[in-house]
Design a protein around this motif. Structure first.
Motif, PDB file in Angstrom:
ATOM      1  N   GLY A 323     -31.062  30.605 -38.882  1.00 20.79           N
ATOM      2  CA  GLY A 323     -32.241  30.786 -37.957  1.00 20.79           C
ATOM      3  C   GLY A 323     -32.690  32.107 -38.238  1.00 20.79           C
ATOM      4  N   CYS A 324     -32.032  33.367 -38.420  1.00 17.53           N
ATOM      5  CA  CYS A 324     -32.747  34.341 -39.051  1.00 17.53           C
ATOM      6  C   CYS A 324     -33.322  34.222 -40.363  1.00 17.53           C
ATOM      7  CB  CYS A 324     -31.778  35.406 -39.077  1.00 17.53           C
ATOM      8  SG  CYS A 324     -32.097  37.222 -39.809  1.00 17.53           S
ATOM      9  N   ALA A 325     -32.545  33.540 -41.447  1.00 15.43           N
ATOM     10  CA  ALA A 325     -33.433  33.401 -42.552  1.00 15.43           C
ATOM     11  C   ALA A 325     -34.822  32.547 -42.212  1.00 15.43           C
ATOM     12  CB  ALA A 325     -32.413  32.543 -43.326  1.00 15.43           C
ATOM     13  N   SER A 326     -34.795  31.420 -41.672  1.00 14.72           N
ATOM     14  CA  SER A 326     -35.840  30.700 -41.150  1.00 14.72           C
ATOM     15  C   SER A 326     -37.310  31.608 -40.702  1.00 14.72           C
ATOM     16  CB  SER A 326     -35.670  29.773 -40.115  1.00 14.72           C
ATOM     17  OG  SER A 326     -34.747  28.832 -40.511  1.00 14.72           O
ATOM     18  N   LEU A 327     -36.953  32.538 -39.844  1.00 18.31           N
ATOM     19  CA  LEU A 327     -37.886  33.514 -39.355  1.00 18.31           C
ATOM     20  C   LEU A 327     -38.294  34.459 -40.164  1.00 18.31           C
ATOM     21  CD1 LEU A 327     -36.202  34.546 -35.814  1.00 18.31           C
ATOM     22  CD2 LEU A 327     -38.079  32.682 -36.060  1.00 18.31           C
ATOM     23  N   LEU A 328     -37.419  34.673 -41.273  1.00 19.13           N
ATOM     24  CA  LEU A 328     -37.803  35.879 -42.427  1.00 19.13           C
ATOM     25  C   LEU A 328     -38.651  35.020 -43.091  1.00 19.13           C
ATOM     26  CD1 LEU A 328     -34.495  37.597 -42.910  1.00 19.13           C
ATOM     27  CD2 LEU A 328     -36.528  38.712 -42.021  1.00 19.13           C
ATOM     28  N   ILE A 329     -38.428  33.769 -43.586  1.00 21.09           N
ATOM     29  CA  ILE A 329     -39.286  33.104 -44.653  1.00 21.09           C
ATOM     30  C   ILE A 329     -40.302  32.692 -43.955  1.00 21.09           C
ATOM     31  CG2 ILE A 329     -39.051  31.099 -45.886  1.00 21.09           C
ATOM     32  CD1 ILE A 329     -35.895  31.335 -46.031  1.00 21.09           C
ATOM     33  N   ALA A 330     -40.365  32.357 -42.682  1.00 23.69           N
ATOM     34  CA  ALA A 330     -41.921  31.985 -42.006  1.00 23.69           C
ATOM     35  C   ALA A 330     -42.514  33.320 -42.099  1.00 23.69           C
ATOM     36  CB  ALA A 330     -41.453  31.539 -40.739  1.00 23.69           C
ATOM     37  N   CYS A 331     -42.136  34.459 -42.071  1.00 28.40           N
ATOM     38  CA  CYS A 331     -42.890  35.638 -42.127  1.00 28.40           C
ATOM     39  C   CYS A 331     -43.113  35.979 -43.573  1.00 28.40           C
ATOM     40  CB  CYS A 331     -42.406  36.740 -41.484  1.00 28.40           C
ATOM     41  SG  CYS A 331     -41.929  36.787 -39.820  1.00 28.40           S
ATOM     42  N   GLY A 332     -42.846  35.286 -44.553  1.00 26.78           N
ATOM     43  CA  GLY A 332     -43.289  35.631 -45.918  1.00 26.78           C
ATOM     44  C   GLY A 332     -42.243  36.398 -46.731  1.00 26.78           C
ATOM     45  N   VAL A 333     -41.076  36.835 -46.343  1.00 29.92           N
ATOM     46  CA  VAL A 333     -40.235  37.625 -46.820  1.00 29.92           C
ATOM     47  C   VAL A 333     -39.720  37.060 -48.197  1.00 29.92           C
ATOM     48  CG1 VAL A 333     -37.988  39.046 -46.594  1.00 29.92           C
ATOM     49  CG2 VAL A 333     -39.425  38.801 -44.588  1.00 29.92           C
ATOM     50  N   SER A 334     -39.502  37.967 -49.161  1.00 30.36           N
ATOM     51  CA  SER A 334     -38.872  36.886 -50.476  1.00 30.36           C
ATOM     52  C   SER A 334     -37.626  36.945 -50.359  1.00 30.36           C
ATOM     53  CB  SER A 334     -39.287  38.122 -51.664  1.00 30.36           C
ATOM     54  OG  SER A 334     -38.448  38.966 -51.347  1.00 30.36           O
ATOM     55  N   PRO A 335     -37.088  35.827 -51.195  1.00 30.37           N
ATOM     56  CA  PRO A 335     -35.691  35.733 -50.942  1.00 30.37           C
ATOM     57  C   PRO A 335     -34.749  36.696 -51.365  1.00 30.37           C
ATOM     58  CG  PRO A 335     -36.871  33.881 -52.386  1.00 30.37           C
ATOM     59  CD  PRO A 335     -37.836  34.729 -52.067  1.00 30.37           C
ATOM     60  N   ARG A 336     -34.972  37.581 -52.493  1.00 31.13           N
ATOM     61  CA  ARG A 336     -34.264  38.731 -52.512  1.00 31.13           C
ATOM     62  C   ARG A 336     -34.014  39.536 -51.374  1.00 31.13           C
ATOM     63  NH1 ARG A 336     -30.520  39.406 -56.282  1.00 31.13           N
ATOM     64  NH2 ARG A 336     -31.754  38.359 -57.845  1.00 31.13           N
ATOM     65  N   VAL A 337     -35.068  39.834 -50.728  1.00 28.08           N
ATOM     66  CA  VAL A 337     -35.082  40.627 -49.511  1.00 28.08           C
ATOM     67  C   VAL A 337     -34.126  39.867 -48.441  1.00 28.08           C
ATOM     68  CG1 VAL A 337     -36.326  41.615 -47.613  1.00 28.08           C
ATOM     69  CG2 VAL A 337     -37.280  41.833 -50.058  1.00 28.08           C
ATOM     70  N   VAL A 338     -34.201  38.586 -48.389  1.00 30.64           N
ATOM     71  CA  VAL A 338     -33.570  37.840 -47.419  1.00 30.64           C
ATOM     72  C   VAL A 338     -32.044  37.940 -47.773  1.00 30.64           C
ATOM     73  CG1 VAL A 338     -32.953  35.552 -46.675  1.00 30.64           C
ATOM     74  CG2 VAL A 338     -35.348  36.273 -46.948  1.00 30.64           C
ATOM     75  N   MET A 339     -31.804  37.781 -49.037  1.00 31.90           N
ATOM     76  CA  MET A 339     -30.492  37.970 -49.602  1.00 31.90           C
ATOM     77  C   MET A 339     -29.641  39.271 -49.151  1.00 31.90           C
ATOM     78  SD  MET A 339     -28.959  37.801 -53.308  1.00 31.90           S
ATOM     79  CE  MET A 339     -27.353  38.259 -53.906  1.00 31.90           C
ATOM     80  N   GLU A 340     -30.457  40.175 -49.420  1.00 32.61           N
ATOM     81  CA  GLU A 340     -30.133  41.830 -48.887  1.00 32.61           C
ATOM     82  C   GLU A 340     -29.813  41.712 -47.444  1.00 32.61           C
ATOM     83  OE1 GLU A 340     -33.095  44.356 -50.723  1.00 32.61           O
ATOM     84  OE2 GLU A 340     -32.484  43.785 -52.554  1.00 32.61           O
ATOM     85  N   ILE A 341     -30.736  41.409 -46.496  1.00 29.54           N
ATOM     86  CA  ILE A 341     -30.498  41.516 -45.141  1.00 29.54           C
ATOM     87  C   ILE A 341     -29.262  40.634 -44.788  1.00 29.54           C
ATOM     88  CG2 ILE A 341     -31.527  40.915 -43.016  1.00 29.54           C
ATOM     89  CD1 ILE A 341     -34.171  41.681 -44.078  1.00 29.54           C
ATOM     90  N   LEU A 342     -28.958  39.371 -45.280  1.00 24.20           N
ATOM     91  CA  LEU A 342     -28.197  38.582 -44.638  1.00 24.20           C
ATOM     92  C   LEU A 342     -26.864  38.715 -45.474  1.00 24.20           C
ATOM     93  CD1 LEU A 342     -29.864  35.086 -44.588  1.00 24.20           C
ATOM     94  CD2 LEU A 342     -29.544  36.853 -42.584  1.00 24.20           C
ATOM     95  N   GLY A 343     -26.751  39.624 -46.542  1.00 21.40           N
ATOM     96  CA  GLY A 343     -25.640  40.050 -47.308  1.00 21.40           C
ATOM     97  C   GLY A 343     -24.870  38.956 -47.907  1.00 21.40           C
ATOM     98  N   HIS A 344     -25.730  37.971 -48.631  1.00 24.10           N
ATOM     99  CA  HIS A 344     -25.027  36.957 -49.085  1.00 24.10           C
ATOM    100  C   HIS A 344     -24.450  37.205 -50.567  1.00 24.10           C
ATOM    101  CE1 HIS A 344     -28.059  33.533 -47.502  1.00 24.10           C
ATOM    102  NE2 HIS A 344     -26.814  33.914 -46.623  1.00 24.10           N
ATOM    103  N   SER A 345     -23.285  36.958 -50.885  1.00 20.93           N
ATOM    104  CA  SER A 345     -22.697  37.219 -52.130  1.00 20.93           C
ATOM    105  C   SER A 345     -23.528  36.824 -53.483  1.00 20.93           C
ATOM    106  CB  SER A 345     -21.044  36.845 -52.121  1.00 20.93           C
ATOM    107  OG  SER A 345     -20.933  35.339 -51.799  1.00 20.93           O
ATOM    108  N   ARG A 346     -23.910  35.422 -53.207  1.00 15.38           N
ATOM    109  CA  ARG A 346     -24.789  34.942 -54.512  1.00 15.38           C
ATOM    110  C   ARG A 346     -26.102  34.506 -54.163  1.00 15.38           C
ATOM    111  NH1 ARG A 346     -23.070  30.390 -55.316  1.00 15.38           N
ATOM    112  NH2 ARG A 346     -21.883  29.985 -53.701  1.00 15.38           N
ATOM    113  N   PHE A 347     -26.779  34.747 -55.133  1.00 13.81           N
ATOM    114  CA  PHE A 347     -28.226  34.367 -54.766  1.00 13.81           C
ATOM    115  C   PHE A 347     -28.612  32.980 -54.515  1.00 13.81           C
ATOM    116  CE2 PHE A 347     -32.803  33.972 -56.340  1.00 13.81           C
ATOM    117  CZ  PHE A 347     -33.430  34.647 -55.454  1.00 13.81           C
TER     118      PHE A 347
END
Length: 377
Positions: A323-347
């Motif tokens: 849900g957080c990723a949905s909000l970030l992406i809806a706001c136009g945040v790039s996937p790389r920044v979403v990865m850093e915020i959520l702490g995904h181990s793999r892109f």
């Protein structure tokens, strides 16, 4: 007269059938020593095999005197290769698969005698007994164990890598809508763990990361927190570990998180005064009435109770990350920044979520186009 080999270098003798035989004491996978026999048509061939055994023994490489069974190798691999190098949660998951599936269904097979057909039959049984996802995970564990056996030169090939694991249909992601998220937060406002749920929804923090968060990692003045630890319970033991990526990630705090954490700090100070001498200072942000860390499962119990009261779909607390990723992406945040915020181990993990959400956004946009076009007809 042939020279006598030094102690520990083995011996070469001629058999009655005309062949030559060498015997060398070598270390076994279980740490014991036993005599290993090799054979050759000539003295030189047999002596070369003897030298190879001696070299392996001096390097500390185990050499079984017989082909070890999987019921022997798998527990040994788990203890010496997995538990010593991987996280406790990973070792516990592997142990479960060994105990329930791998050893009961493949334990009588030898390392050298295991065939691709045996692996395919095993995967079919696990799929029928549990699920395709469980069979796929067991296949991954078996492949890893056999890779280690190859490196130890106990076998020459990894038959598990020759077998394609079962195909698993990914669970469809259904994150809350913005309206559902707001309804949940309104219902959670009076709950003692309200600030924890704000962090889960607004920052996509994992349940273990929320439980392992300490005040020393929270800087409300500069509006940033650092996520580097998580709290887990495995096999009845509550312990603190590094995050899934084993890295510390700084996250800027939005205003809703700052306000919630300040209010939570005030409430915790009141709890500390009320508890008096029974308070145990642990430094955790989220604690019980006596200062002890909150059990990871209790976060989800409260999360589920609030979701039910708010009349929103009851999902996993982990799904709040989507849900957080949905909000970030809806706001136009790039996937790389979403990865850093959520702490995904793999892109790739981020891209799976990103692609799903992007498709939903595209569908909504095309629905709007469809309505406009229909209006003009």
């Amino acid at each position: 007269m042939a020279k006598r080999n030094p102690n520990g270098a083995g011996t070469v003798t001629k058999r009655k059938d005309g062949r030559y035989q060498a015997a060398v004491y070598v270390v076994q996978p279980d740490g014991t020593r036993a005599r290993k026999y090799v054979y050759g048509k000539t003295w030189e061939e047999c002596d070369q095999k003897r030298l190879e055994l001696v070299q392996r023994d001096r390097q500390g490489i185990p050499t079984p005197t017989r082909s070890a069974k999987l019921s022997e190798w798998l527990p040994y691999w788990l203890e010496h290769f997995v538990q010593a190098q991987r996280k406790k949660t990973t070792a516990a998951k592997y142990e479960t698969h060994l105990r329930l599936y791998l050893v009961p269904l493949l334990g009588t097979k030898s390392l050298e005698g295991l065939t691709p057909r045996d692996v395919r039959t095993f995967l079919a049984k696990v799929t029928k007994q549990a699920s395709a996802a469980t069979a796929r995970e067991s296949h991954k564990i078996l492949r890893s164990a056999l890779t280690a056996a190859c490196r130890e030169e106990l076998i020459t090939r990894n038959v598990a890598s020759l077998v394609t694991p079962p195909r698993v249909v990914s669970r469809e992601l259904r994150p809350w809508t913005l309206e559902q998220t707001l309804a949940f937060l309104r219902a959670a406002r009076t709950d003692p763990l309200y600030a924890a749920f704000v962090l889960a929804v607004a920052l996509g923090m994992r349940r273990g990361e929320i439980g392992g968060l300490r005040w020393s990692s929270v800087d409300l003045e500069n509006r940033v927190l650092r996520v580097g630890r998580q709290l887990q319970r495995v096999r009845g033991e509550l312990y603190e570990d590094t995050t899934k990526s084993s890295k510390t990630r700084p996250i800027p705090l939005p205003t809703i998180c700052v306000v919630a954490l300040r209010w939570h700090r005030m409430c915790q100070a009141e709890q500390r005064r009320a508890a008096g001498e029974s308070w145990e200072e642990t430094g955790y942000v989220f604690t019980t009435r006596t200062g002890r860390p909150v059990e990871p499962t209790n976060f989800y119990r409260s999360f589920r109770r609030i979701a039910t009261g708010a009349k929103v779909p009851v999902v996993r607390m982990h799904d709040a990350r989507h849900g957080c990723a949905s909000l970030l992406i809806a706001c136009g945040v790039s996937p790389r920044v979403v990865m850093e915020i959520l702490g995904h181990s793999r892109f790739g993990i981020t891209m799976e979520v990103y692609t799903h959400v992007t498709q939903d956004t595209q569908r909504e946009a095309l629905d709007k186009v469809d309505r406009l076009l229909r209006r003009g007809r």
